[in-house]
Design a protein around this motif. Structure first.
Motif, PDB file in Angstrom:
ATOM      1  N   GLY A 123      16.404 -59.026  49.696  1.00  0.00           N
ATOM      2  CA  GLY A 123      17.545 -59.946  49.744  1.00  0.00           C
ATOM      3  C   GLY A 123      17.354 -61.031  50.777  1.00  0.00           C
ATOM      4  N   ASN A 124      16.845 -60.663  51.960  1.00  0.00           N
ATOM      5  CA  ASN A 124      16.585 -61.642  53.016  1.00  0.00           C
ATOM      6  C   ASN A 124      15.673 -62.764  52.530  1.00  0.00           C
ATOM      7  OD1 ASN A 124      18.079 -60.542  55.142  1.00  0.00           O
ATOM      8  ND2 ASN A 124      16.414 -59.253  55.845  1.00  0.00           N
ATOM      9  N   VAL A 125      14.638 -62.383  51.793  1.00  0.00           N
ATOM     10  CA  VAL A 125      13.623 -63.343  51.353  1.00  0.00           C
ATOM     11  C   VAL A 125      14.114 -64.219  50.208  1.00  0.00           C
ATOM     12  CG1 VAL A 125      11.361 -63.540  50.245  1.00  0.00           C
ATOM     13  CG2 VAL A 125      11.671 -61.965  52.169  1.00  0.00           C
ATOM     14  N   LEU A 126      14.803 -63.619  49.239  1.00  0.00           N
ATOM     15  CA  LEU A 126      15.090 -64.329  47.991  1.00  0.00           C
ATOM     16  C   LEU A 126      16.369 -65.155  47.996  1.00  0.00           C
ATOM     17  CD1 LEU A 126      13.982 -61.781  45.243  1.00  0.00           C
ATOM     18  CD2 LEU A 126      12.683 -63.604  46.337  1.00  0.00           C
ATOM     19  N   ILE A 127      17.338 -64.816  48.827  1.00  0.00           N
ATOM     20  CA  ILE A 127      18.600 -65.565  48.805  1.00  0.00           C
ATOM     21  C   ILE A 127      18.398 -67.053  49.118  1.00  0.00           C
ATOM     22  CG2 ILE A 127      20.775 -65.877  50.056  1.00  0.00           C
ATOM     23  CD1 ILE A 127      20.999 -63.896  47.846  1.00  0.00           C
ATOM     24  N   PRO A 128      17.548 -67.448  50.100  1.00  0.00           N
ATOM     25  CA  PRO A 128      17.322 -68.884  50.275  1.00  0.00           C
ATOM     26  C   PRO A 128      16.796 -69.577  49.019  1.00  0.00           C
ATOM     27  CG  PRO A 128      16.529 -67.699  52.196  1.00  0.00           C
ATOM     28  CD  PRO A 128      16.872 -66.662  51.163  1.00  0.00           C
ATOM     29  N   GLY A 129      15.934 -68.890  48.255  1.00  0.00           N
ATOM     30  CA  GLY A 129      15.429 -69.458  47.012  1.00  0.00           C
ATOM     31  C   GLY A 129      16.512 -69.585  45.959  1.00  0.00           C
ATOM     32  N   ILE A 130      17.378 -68.573  45.860  1.00  0.00           N
ATOM     33  CA  ILE A 130      18.507 -68.615  44.921  1.00  0.00           C
ATOM     34  C   ILE A 130      19.408 -69.802  45.246  1.00  0.00           C
ATOM     35  CG2 ILE A 130      20.680 -67.450  44.332  1.00  0.00           C
ATOM     36  CD1 ILE A 130      18.484 -66.161  42.856  1.00  0.00           C
ATOM     37  N   VAL A 131      19.682 -70.008  46.528  1.00  0.00           N
ATOM     38  CA  VAL A 131      20.539 -71.126  46.954  1.00  0.00           C
ATOM     39  C   VAL A 131      19.897 -72.456  46.586  1.00  0.00           C
ATOM     40  CG1 VAL A 131      21.439 -72.343  48.977  1.00  0.00           C
ATOM     41  CG2 VAL A 131      21.709 -69.859  48.793  1.00  0.00           C
ATOM     42  N   LYS A 132      18.594 -72.613  46.856  1.00  0.00           N
ATOM     43  CA  LYS A 132      17.932 -73.887  46.575  1.00  0.00           C
ATOM     44  C   LYS A 132      17.901 -74.188  45.076  1.00  0.00           C
ATOM     45  CE  LYS A 132      13.874 -76.642  47.722  1.00  0.00           C
ATOM     46  NZ  LYS A 132      14.579 -77.637  48.546  1.00  0.00           N
ATOM     47  N   MET A 133      17.710 -73.159  44.262  1.00  0.00           N
ATOM     48  CA  MET A 133      17.642 -73.363  42.817  1.00  0.00           C
ATOM     49  C   MET A 133      18.991 -73.693  42.201  1.00  0.00           C
ATOM     50  SD  MET A 133      14.939 -70.697  41.110  1.00  0.00           S
ATOM     51  CE  MET A 133      16.046 -69.312  41.383  1.00  0.00           C
ATOM     52  N   ASN A 134      20.033 -73.026  42.669  1.00  0.00           N
ATOM     53  CA  ASN A 134      21.331 -73.124  42.009  1.00  0.00           C
ATOM     54  C   ASN A 134      22.313 -74.069  42.675  1.00  0.00           C
ATOM     55  OD1 ASN A 134      21.328 -70.844  39.787  1.00  0.00           O
ATOM     56  ND2 ASN A 134      20.367 -69.952  41.601  1.00  0.00           N
ATOM     57  N   LEU A 333      14.760 -76.777  53.276  1.00  0.00           N
ATOM     58  CA  LEU A 333      14.562 -78.205  53.511  1.00  0.00           C
ATOM     59  C   LEU A 333      13.092 -78.602  53.535  1.00  0.00           C
ATOM     60  CD1 LEU A 333      17.229 -78.871  56.307  1.00  0.00           C
ATOM     61  CD2 LEU A 333      17.402 -79.415  53.872  1.00  0.00           C
ATOM     62  N   ARG A 334      12.199 -77.679  53.819  1.00  0.00           N
ATOM     63  CA  ARG A 334      10.783 -78.007  53.943  1.00  0.00           C
ATOM     64  C   ARG A 334       9.976 -77.561  52.722  1.00  0.00           C
ATOM     65  NH1 ARG A 334      12.973 -80.817  56.651  1.00  0.00           N
ATOM     66  NH2 ARG A 334      13.260 -80.767  58.908  1.00  0.00           N
ATOM     67  N   THR A 335      10.652 -77.236  51.628  1.00  0.00           N
ATOM     68  CA  THR A 335       9.972 -76.828  50.402  1.00  0.00           C
ATOM     69  C   THR A 335      10.483 -77.648  49.226  1.00  0.00           C
ATOM     70  OG1 THR A 335      11.604 -75.040  50.156  1.00  0.00           O
ATOM     71  CG2 THR A 335       9.492 -74.469  51.162  1.00  0.00           C
ATOM     72  N   LYS A 336       9.727 -77.656  48.138  1.00  0.00           N
ATOM     73  CA  LYS A 336      10.064 -78.522  47.014  1.00  0.00           C
ATOM     74  C   LYS A 336      10.921 -77.851  45.958  1.00  0.00           C
ATOM     75  CE  LYS A 336       5.887 -77.734  44.197  1.00  0.00           C
ATOM     76  NZ  LYS A 336       5.240 -76.707  45.014  1.00  0.00           N
ATOM     77  N   ASP A 337      10.921 -76.510  45.889  1.00  0.00           N
ATOM     78  CA  ASP A 337      11.717 -75.825  44.877  1.00  0.00           C
ATOM     79  C   ASP A 337      12.046 -74.406  45.353  1.00  0.00           C
ATOM     80  OD1 ASP A 337       9.391 -74.252  44.415  1.00  0.00           O
ATOM     81  OD2 ASP A 337       8.701 -75.642  42.863  1.00  0.00           O
ATOM     82  N   GLY A 338      12.826 -73.699  44.517  1.00  0.00           N
ATOM     83  CA  GLY A 338      13.265 -72.363  44.893  1.00  0.00           C
ATOM     84  C   GLY A 338      12.127 -71.373  45.020  1.00  0.00           C
ATOM     85  N   LYS A 339      11.119 -71.495  44.161  1.00  0.00           N
ATOM     86  CA  LYS A 339       9.970 -70.593  44.218  1.00  0.00           C
ATOM     87  C   LYS A 339       9.226 -70.753  45.536  1.00  0.00           C
ATOM     88  CE  LYS A 339       5.520 -69.724  41.995  1.00  0.00           C
ATOM     89  NZ  LYS A 339       4.582 -70.142  40.924  1.00  0.00           N
ATOM     90  N   GLU A 340       8.983 -72.002  45.930  1.00  0.00           N
ATOM     91  CA  GLU A 340       8.279 -72.257  47.186  1.00  0.00           C
ATOM     92  C   GLU A 340       9.122 -71.827  48.387  1.00  0.00           C
ATOM     93  OE1 GLU A 340       5.359 -75.679  47.429  1.00  0.00           O
ATOM     94  OE2 GLU A 340       6.924 -76.364  48.811  1.00  0.00           O
ATOM     95  N   ALA A 341      10.441 -72.017  48.285  1.00  0.00           N
ATOM     96  CA  ALA A 341      11.332 -71.577  49.367  1.00  0.00           C
ATOM     97  C   ALA A 341      11.239 -70.073  49.556  1.00  0.00           C
ATOM     98  CB  ALA A 341      12.773 -71.999  49.062  1.00  0.00           C
TER      99      ALA A 341
END
Length: 415
Positions: A123-134, A333-341
């Motif tokens: 959860g710690n790792v993936l929630i930032p990616g979920i936020v960036k994607m959605n 902020l320093r990545t281009k998409d949710g996967k990279e985040a």
């Protein structure tokens, strides 16, 4: 499409957005409380199971080691089965871990704790990616919202554990197990998100590249060191601040309230900082202010005046809340998409929580060797200088992939 169809589509979209928002909040609420709830019950567990203080302390260290172990693999699992499904499975593992930990016996206690650490790491790792994607246009707001709920429930876990354990025959097992209800509700709210991976499938064949290797990016490493430094600082303070204050004339009860004050002070800044950071061209000023607050707080503790301790503790709480939030924002902020985040989050949190696990032990060893807290506090001041340096670099505008070839192989286009 007629007006009724358009209206129905908009209503479904709004409903799905609200369900996702609530789901993110509830997942965030589960990222601290299973850990903080055990801290106040350590003495109960130690006495009931007749274990040593060293073994009891391992209850809090084991999840941090699990964070370091699983964090790099969370994005890989998510790439294979989808972020939504991976988070759902982590909630299932979390429920299993909470149940196992609440059973009697040392084996159950540590097995359940390990499961809990592995689940929370995902959860710690993936929630930032979920936020960036959605929520690409509301990253700061969403990061602030889930961070504040994470810390509020973390504080509730610390404060309510002993009162719950005192109810009837609940004991420490019931006080730890009751939080499984929160995880169960979170799982039920999250289930509608599982349809997204199916809906997002497409028949269009696109370029396939070699997977990026963020470990080759200097900026990614600076963000990783920032994440690790703030994690080490936070968990070291949680572990040793009472003893530091006790050496300055505080009784243990008052020292405990100072730890509560520090955690209370950080809560509003976990919301404020992401909102401010997103609106700024760069976050260098916030990084500098955060590091300076850490320095001032540690120098204040080194000075040792009991009357000013609440001031230093509040400054350290503000710095801790700001540093944690900046870490989460750097992932997006320093990545281009949710996967990279998610990949950057996995890299940074793996190293970060490994440092967090080592920090309290190292600081405690220095205290044992020197017989005082002067050298350990100087070490934390030095760490604040490191945070200043890497924070300035992390706060500058740019992305982890800028100017770096993270894709060594040429792209292959499918015909």
């Amino acid at each position: 499409m007629n007006n009724d169809g358009i209206s129905s589509t908009l209503n479904n979209s709004t409903k799905n957005s609200w369900l996702l928002l609530i789901g993110v909040i509830l997942v965030g609420a589960n990222l601290r409380v299973p850990l903080t709830s055990v801290g106040a019950l350590i003495s109960f567990i130690r006495d009931d199971l007749a274990i040593s203080n060293a073994l009891a302390g391992f209850i809090t260290t084991l999840p941090l080691l699990a964070f370091a172990l699983i964090s790099p693999f969370a994005p890989k699992i998510a790439n294979r089965i989808g972020m939504e499904w991976t988070i759902m499975l982590s909630l299932v593992v979390l429920i299993i871990g909470i149940v196992i930990r609440s059973l009697s016996g040392i084996g159950f206690l540590f097995t359940g704790t390990l499961f809990i650490g592995l689940a929370i790491a995902i959860g710690n790792v993936l929630i930032p990616g979920i936020v960036k994607m959605n929520f690409p246009l509301k990253i700061g707001l969403m990061t602030g919202i889930y961070a504040i709920f994470m810390n509020i429930f973390g504080a509730l876990g610390s404060g309510l554990s002993v009162p719950i354990a005192s109810i009837g025959n609940f004991g420490w097992q019931g006080a730890l197990g009751v939080w499984g209800a929160l995880t169960m509700v979170s799982l039920l709210i999250w289930l509608p998100q599982l349809s997204k991976r199916r809906n997002q499938k497409t028949n269009v064949k696109t370029e396939k590249k070699e997977k990026s290797n963020l470990w080759r990016s200097p900026l990614a490493w600076k963000i990783t060191i920032f994440m690790g430094g703030q994690s080490l600082t936070f968990y070291t303070l949680i572990t040793w601040l009472p003893d530091i204050l006790h050496s300055n004339g505080y009784n243990l009860n008052s020292a405990g309230w100072m730890v509560f004050l520090m955690q209370f002070a950080l809560i509003p800044f976990t919301f404020i900082i992401p909102v401010i950071a997103e609106k700024m061209k760069n976050q260098v000023g916030l990084s500098v202010a955060t590091a300076l607050l850490f320095m001032i707080g540690f120098v204040g503790l080194l000075q040792g005046s009991p009357a000013l301790v609440p001031v230093w503790v509040i400054l350290l709480g503000i710095a801790g809340g700001s540093a944690f939030s900046l870490s989460m924002m750097f992932f997006t902020l320093r990545t281009k998409d949710g996967k990279e985040a998610a990949e950057l989050s996995g890299m940074a949190q793996s190293f970060g929580y490994l440092l967090a696990a080592v920090g309290p032990v190292l600081v405690g060893a220095l205290q044992d060797i020197t017989g005082g807290w002067t050298i350990p506090l100087f070490l934390l001041i030095l760490l604040s200088v490191v945070l200043l340096i890497v924070g300035i670099a992390s706060g500058r505008e740019g992305q982890v992939t800028d100017g770096i070839d993270l894709y060594p192989a040429k792209a292959v286009v499918k015909q």
